[in-house]
Design a protein around this motif. Structure first.
Motif, PDB file in Angstrom:
ATOM      1  N   THR A 266       0.862  -1.197   0.000  1.00 31.65           N
ATOM      2  CA  THR A 266       0.000   0.000   0.000  1.00 31.65           C
ATOM      3  C   THR A 266       0.886   1.231   0.000  1.00 31.65           C
ATOM      4  N   ILE A 267       0.322   2.325  -0.387  1.00 34.59           N
ATOM      5  CA  ILE A 267       1.099   3.567  -0.422  1.00 34.59           C
ATOM      6  C   ILE A 267       1.438   4.037   0.979  1.00 34.59           C
ATOM      7  N   ARG A 268       0.675   3.603   1.960  1.00 36.25           N
ATOM      8  CA  ARG A 268       0.982   3.966   3.348  1.00 36.25           C
ATOM      9  C   ARG A 268       2.316   3.381   3.788  1.00 36.25           C
ATOM     10  N   ASP A 269       2.727   2.263   3.152  1.00 32.44           N
ATOM     11  CA  ASP A 269       3.959   1.592   3.557  1.00 32.44           C
ATOM     12  C   ASP A 269       5.210   2.275   3.027  1.00 32.44           C
ATOM     13  N   VAL A 270       5.062   3.181   2.071  1.00 26.87           N
ATOM     14  CA  VAL A 270       6.223   3.877   1.514  1.00 26.87           C
ATOM     15  C   VAL A 270       6.825   4.767   2.602  1.00 26.87           C
ATOM     16  N   GLU A 271       8.152   4.644   2.802  1.00 22.66           N
ATOM     17  CA  GLU A 271       8.777   5.381   3.902  1.00 22.66           C
ATOM     18  C   GLU A 271       8.832   6.880   3.633  1.00 22.66           C
ATOM     19  N   ASP A 272       9.089   7.268   2.375  1.00 20.14           N
ATOM     20  CA  ASP A 272       9.261   8.679   2.057  1.00 20.14           C
ATOM     21  C   ASP A 272       7.934   9.322   1.668  1.00 20.14           C
ATOM     22  N   THR A 273       7.992  10.611   1.454  1.00 24.20           N
ATOM     23  CA  THR A 273       6.802  11.323   0.986  1.00 24.20           C
ATOM     24  C   THR A 273       6.529  10.979  -0.481  1.00 24.20           C
ATOM     25  N   VAL A 274       5.272  11.086  -0.880  1.00 26.91           N
ATOM     26  CA  VAL A 274       4.867  10.843  -2.260  1.00 26.91           C
ATOM     27  C   VAL A 274       4.074  12.055  -2.728  1.00 26.91           C
ATOM     28  N   ASP A 275       4.531  12.672  -3.807  1.00 27.89           N
ATOM     29  CA  ASP A 275       3.855  13.866  -4.328  1.00 27.89           C
ATOM     30  C   ASP A 275       2.685  13.510  -5.240  1.00 27.89           C
ATOM     31  N   LEU A 276       2.877  12.536  -6.121  1.00 30.36           N
ATOM     32  CA  LEU A 276       1.888  12.214  -7.147  1.00 30.36           C
ATOM     33  C   LEU A 276       1.626  10.716  -7.154  1.00 30.36           C
ATOM     34  N   ALA A 277       0.343  10.356  -7.197  1.00 32.10           N
ATOM     35  CA  ALA A 277      -0.044   8.952  -7.326  1.00 32.10           C
ATOM     36  C   ALA A 277      -0.702   8.747  -8.681  1.00 32.10           C
ATOM     37  N   VAL A 278      -0.205   7.771  -9.448  1.00 34.61           N
ATOM     38  CA  VAL A 278      -0.805   7.386 -10.718  1.00 34.61           C
ATOM     39  C   VAL A 278      -1.590   6.110 -10.465  1.00 34.61           C
TER      40      VAL A 278
END
Length: 906
Positions: A266-278
């Protein structure tokens, strides 16, 4: 409670049912100063807990500024008073992000026309422009309820709030009393306040798009390693060029990477920040993805997934939910059902799309809606060597639209030319306003499909216009857009605009080595309104480079030449490089645009290319077209646009004798008498038009010959007898008017003849006869205004007559009208020569026509309830114009106009 279980409080949509009288039309999604979104709506009693939680987060200093004393918490009585309003004399608007209130503004009426206004913004969100937004929306609501002036009390050291008022564009008066600054200002919109609002709108909407097009990190949700899938194509296209952080997200993955990209469940598991989701997951899973992205702090979404409004009612509900949730948590959405986005800027190199082609960097930006068409468009651009700055295919354009992209490209230094392929116009009034502003700075080339049928693709939610297709063409002309009819023409004009300067006039010099192609060029010039400068330089088929050099030197040195067309098609190609060098050298030292048919190439030939930094053709390159017809057609479009840019300063004129307040009161009184709307009788029509200083020659209904004689006598004769029933008006086989009635005998003869002709001798009331004083003879014209559900108010002009109606010889403009708009309306109808002295007749008073156009435009712009107005017979003569016949209908405006004075996303 987890974020996925929470729902934003949006009465009537996701939250509790609103109270009686709740003005849902005041709800709006808004863009804040930093480009993030929020939701603005009226407060309800159900917001008590939301208000208490909000107040607890506000600093003691902000509370002191609001209440002028320490006020650590709200009492139950305070909460009840602040959340229970009548939405008329007392109104409070709140701004929410997700499930939290971040700001509130309110007004309370203190007099018939005055109200006190106050704001409180959470400290963490101060500086994001909430105060200005709340003021705009409160002002609009207050004006609807008859309030014309706001008063506010502000402590001297509360500089932020003082700035909100002074920078709003209103004329603010300040007084100092008992240690408090009293701020007072009229809230009627002014040119200054409109300008301030529109500048803020442009900056915030541009920033919201920049967040989508310039991310530092991207996550592909629904990524896959299986070839042939959408998730795999998106991941590969991004991986092969994007220099930022890239993440693959797939709920079923157990791997640490996909296609060499770090992978997560899931995107919640990404450690860093995420600016854009495709997003490329099944439609039914998209809402959960949005909530996960909100929890992660994602700034924007590109939704490639299909299965939304294009599939029907269930899909439309799903699409509304997607957009509502995303906006309520601060995110913009491209899509759904989108092809994606591309940005070629250095350091970005973003291909978040399904296109396998990554165009070279250039100065042309492109917006389209259809994904399938987007692929072919990109292929065509690459084939022509046309460099791209950015590209957006918006799919169903449920959120981000062409209006948003134009706001971004207005200030984007990498973009010099804008291309639009439009399948629908969601908000035509805003489109006209935004595109006009952009076109004043950069060429905007637009292709609108479905003009004849008004058809729109499945998935596009639009209001169905009642207006003819010519309205879109008129809107384009009014806004300075370069309208084209085919994709080929779109790129032809783009090639010219991207590489050559604008023409300074209509005179064109021709240098050619083909007589046949020269004739084609001359025919096309005549059809397009261009003029040949002198005689074409017709060289022989085997003309040498020196021959071309001599001719080109003379053409470029001729001050009477504004543009140059070069045709080179030798029977053999032995000297093509030499001719190209001569042409490039001659054009390099000139500010005149050059188009060519060089070896029938359809791009910028290598020999005529000025290399750019990224390998694409730079400015100064000479475009080539398949035939002189295409070259001259593109040049004609550029010339028309250049003339629009050079137009004399155009302004909205001051019109004396207008009583807007009186007209508004009259409309409200009329609707009280006719709640469902009605056509106005002659007396009411004259009264309404008099508020805008439009005088109508009185007409008096008569039901018998004796009554007609008596009325004519009262008027002193020199009258007409006219049948006004719709079925007989303008009938070419019947004379509906009997003129030059000098005495009783004339009137009785006229009555007998007309009742016999119309077959109403036994029932003359069916003809609706009127007696009217003779007007000075003149040319009859028609000025109309219609409140269209899509375009809002639209004014049209044409000459009166059946033939004109059948041919559709009308001009159209959207108010407000500038002086140039009105002048162009009169001159662009095909029958206009009749107004300027045709075959020896006297010219008529054009200024009188333009004045009527401005007054009708002002009326329909200010009075939304005037849904139809026709000055259907105006006799224009050498010294003025006489209005002799009118129809007006007033009705409640069931669908408010889309482009309101207060900023909102639509």
């Amino acid at each position: 409670m987890t974020l996925s279980e929470q729902q934003p409080q949006r009465p009537g949509q996701y939250g509790p049912e609103p109270p009686t009288g709740y003005p849902a039309e005041y709800e709006a999604d808004v863009v804040l100063r930093d480009g993030a979104t929020a939701h603005l709506r009226p407060i309800t009693p159900a917001d008590a807990e939301l208000l208490v939680a909000f107040y607890a987060r506000v600093s003691e200093q902000s509370k002191y500024y609001r209440f002028f004393a320490p006020y650590p918490q709200l009492s139950d009585r305070d909460v009840a008073r602040f959340t229970q309003v009548d939405y008329t004399d007392r109104l409070a608007l709140i701004v929410t992000v997700g499930d939290q209130m971040i700001g509130v503004g309110r007004y309370e009426r203190t007099g018939r026309r005055t109200a006190e206004v106050a704001f409180l913004i959470e400290d963490a969100h101060q500086g994001r422009g909430l105060g200005q937004l709340l003021l705009e929306h409160l002002s609009q609501a207050a004006r609807e309820h008859g309030i014309t002036r706001f008063v506010a009390e502000v402590l001297p050291d509360n500089r932020k709030m003082i700035t909100v008022f002074t920078e709003a564009g209103y004329k603010v008066a300040r007084e100092f009393e008992d240690g408090v600054i009293i701020v007072e200002f009229d809230i009627a919109p002014t040119d200054t306040s409109f300008g301030v609002m529109q500048a803020r709108e442009q900056r915030s909407e541009a920033l919201s798009i920049a967040r989508l097009l310039t991310p530092a990190s991207v996550a592909v949700i629904g990524a896959s390693r299986r070839e042939g899938t959408i998730g795999n194509a998106l991941l590969r296209n991004l991986r092969d060029g994007f220099p930022g952080r890239l993440y693959a997200v797939n709920a079923d993955t157990k791997a640490d990477e996909l296609e060499g990209v770090p992978a997560y469940a899931t995107i919640r598991d990404v450690e860093d920040t995420v600016d854009l989701a495709v997003v490329a997951v099944p439609a039914e899973a998209v809402v959960d993805v949005v909530l996960d992205c909100a929890a992660k702090g994602v700034r924007g979404l590109v939704v490639v997934s299909s299965g939304f409004a294009e599939i029907g009612a269930e899909g439309r509900r799903r699409q509304r939910r997607l957009v509502g949730l995303a906006r309520s948590y601060g995110m913009r959405v491209i899509g759904p059902n989108a092809l994606g986005v591309i940005n070629t800027a250095p350091g970005v190199t973003l291909n978040a799309s399904l296109s396998p082609l990554m165009p070279s960097r250039g100065r042309v930006a492109f917006f389209c809606q259809s994904g399938a068409l987007g692929v072919s468009i990109l292929a065509d651009m690459v084939g022509r060597g046309l460099g791209l700055s950015s590209f957006v295919s918006a799919g169903n354009r449920a959120d981000v639209s062409g209006n948003d992209l134009m706001q971004y490209w207005y200030s984007d230094e990498a973009t010099e030319v804008v291309l639009l392929y439009l399948e629908s116009l969601g908000n035509p009034r805003k489109f006209s306003r935004v595109s006009r502003r952009l076109a004043s700075r950069k060429p905007v080339i637009a292709l609108k499909s479905g003009r004849a049928t008004q058809g729109v693709p499945l998935g596009h939610t639009v209001r169905r216009s009642q207006l003819p297709p010519a309205t879109v063409d008129s809107l384009f002309r009014q806004s300075g857009l370069i309208g084209v009819d085919t994709t080929g023409e779109l790129f032809d004009v783009a090639q010219l605009m991207a590489h050559q300067p604008l023409p300074k006039g209509r005179r064109v010099g021709i240098v050619s080595n083909s007589d046949a192609l020269t004739l084609l060029a001359l025919d096309t010039m005549a059809a397009c309104g261009l003029h040949v400068a002198g005689e074409p330089y017709n060289l022989s088929a085997d003309a040498s480079a020196a021959d071309f050099e001599t001719a080109l030197t003379e053409v470029f040195a001729d001050d009477q030449v504004h543009s140059v067309v070069v045709i080179f098609t030798p029977p053999v190609l032995s000297n093509s490089d030499e001719v190209a060098q001569v042409l490039a050298a001659a054009a390099a030292d000139s500010d005149k645009p050059v188009v060519s048919t060089f070896l029938a190439s359809r791009s910028v030939p290598e020999q005529l290319r000025v290399p750019g930094e990224s390998g694409s053709a730079a400015r100064g390159s000479i475009p080539s077209f398949l035939s002189p017809q295409y070259a001259v057609g593109a040049l004609a479009k550029a010339t028309q646009y250049a003339e629009w840019r050079r137009r004399a300063d155009s302004r909205i004129p001051d019109l004396p004798g207008i009583d807007t307040a009186g007209a508004e009161d009259f409309v409200q009184e009329f609707l009280q008498r006719h709640p469902n709307g009605a056509d106005l009788d002659d007396a009411d029509r004259q009264r309404l038009l008099s508020f805008y200083d439009i005088n109508v020659l009185p007409a008096f209904p008569v039901l018998s010959g004796d009554e007609a004689v008596a009325r004519a006598a009262d008027l002193g004769f020199e009258v007409i007898l006219k049948a006004t029933a719709e079925q007989w008006r303008m009938r070419p086989d019947l004379a509906d008017i009997w003129r030059h009635i000098h005495d009783e005998d004339d009137m009785r003869e006229a009555w007998a003849e007309m009742t016999e002709t119309f077959g109403v001798a036994g029932d003359p009331g069916r003809a609706q006869f009127v007696v009217q004083k003779m007007a000075p003879p003149g040319v009859p014209v028609v000025i109309s205004a219609l409140e269209d559900v899509a375009f809002g108010p639209v004014v049209s002009f044409g000459l009166s007559g059946v033939a004109t109606d059948l041919l559709g010889d009308r001009s159209y403009r959207m108010p407000p009208l500038t002086t140039t708009d009105a002048a162009e309306m009169v001159r662009e109808v095909r029958a206009a020569p009749l107004l300027y002295g045709y075959r020896g007749t006297d010219p008529v008073d054009i200024a009188a026509i333009e004045d009527l156009l401005h007054r009708v435009a002002r009326l329909t712009l200010e009075l939304e309830e005037v849904v139809r107005l026709d000055l259907r017979s105006v006799l224009v003569h050498a010294t003025g114009a006489t209005v002799v016949d009118t129809t007006i209908r007033i009705a409640p405006n069931e669908k408010p106009r889309q482009d309101t004075p207060a900023r909102r996303l639509t």
